[in-house]
Design a protein around this motif. Sequence first.
Motif, PDB file in Angstrom:
ATOM      1  N   SER A   1       9.866 -10.230   4.924  1.00 28.09           N
ATOM      2  CA  SER A   1      10.214  -8.923   5.473  1.00 28.09           C
ATOM      3  C   SER A   1      11.645  -8.589   5.099  1.00 28.09           C
ATOM      4  CB  SER A   1      10.074  -8.903   7.003  1.00 28.09           C
ATOM      5  OG  SER A   1       8.726  -8.936   7.390  1.00 28.09           O
TER       6      SER A   1
ATOM      7  N   THR B   1      11.971  -1.619   8.328  1.00 26.60           N
ATOM      8  CA  THR B   1      11.478  -2.978   8.107  1.00 26.60           C
ATOM      9  C   THR B   1      10.280  -2.908   7.178  1.00 26.60           C
ATOM     10  OG1 THR B   1      12.203  -3.738  10.285  1.00 26.60           O
ATOM     11  CG2 THR B   1      10.532  -5.062   9.168  1.00 26.60           C
TER      12      THR B   1
ATOM     13  N   GLN C   1       7.393  -5.076   5.172  1.00 30.08           N
ATOM     14  CA  GLN C   1       6.683  -6.329   4.953  1.00 30.08           C
ATOM     15  C   GLN C   1       6.253  -6.381   3.488  1.00 30.08           C
ATOM     16  OE1 GLN C   1       3.828  -5.669   8.207  1.00 30.08           O
ATOM     17  NE2 GLN C   1       4.611  -7.513   9.168  1.00 30.08           N
TER      18      GLN C   1
END
Length: 247
Positions: free
Chosen positions: A78, A96, A98
């Motif tokens: 991440s 954020t 991933q």
Amino acid sequence: MSDKPNVLRDTDNEARTLARTLLRGARSASLAAIEPESGGFPFVSRVLVGMDVDGVPVILISKLSTHTQALRADARASLLTGEPGKGDPLAHPRLTVQCTAEQVARDSEAHIRIRERFVRRHPKSKLYVDFPDFGFFRLSPLRASLNGGFGRAYVLTAEDLLIDTPAIASLAAMEANAIDHMNTDHSDAVQRYAVKLCKAPEGNWKVVGIDAAGLDLADGDQLKRLEFPTPIEDSSNLRAILRELNG
């Protein structure tokens, strides 16, 4: 029926533009990977961030580092981008992402392209980019969470963050020459891009990256991302878009 409130907003173009700017305009980020020798605990570190021509973030890290060993053992990671700024750090937008990490082979064409773009973005990295123990990873987005400030939460897909147009390859081939041309012959326009459109302070701004979705502008340690209104579908349209942005 669940009474749990839905804190997410519908993802609109404004949210997508903010997310892309936070990712593509990041100089550094926090990288979380799974440390293999810790029983599965996350390991978080600060990394410099570059951007490949398709919108995939890239990092340059030492093969001896903990996060390299972690990414080799488990490709899941991440990336957190977004600067706190003044006041409450939670009032500022952050993203954020991933990702799935893939190491870039040193003898590949991708390495040549990524190295050139990374060094323009981070000139000091030229001191160590060719050390044998350093290498690039591409961090391909899978999904992302955008927090645009209090009460502004969004979920984004990989398609929301990636650049996907027929012009990617042709723009990559002409990028270096176009950058030299803009910085040498159109420096006034470059300053206007940074100051007027990106709200940056006056300075000696230079173009350090051009892709189908926008420009990367730098002045020393400052970096700004200027997103085009829409991605370029044909590289021959670059000049017209730059002229239009200049007003």
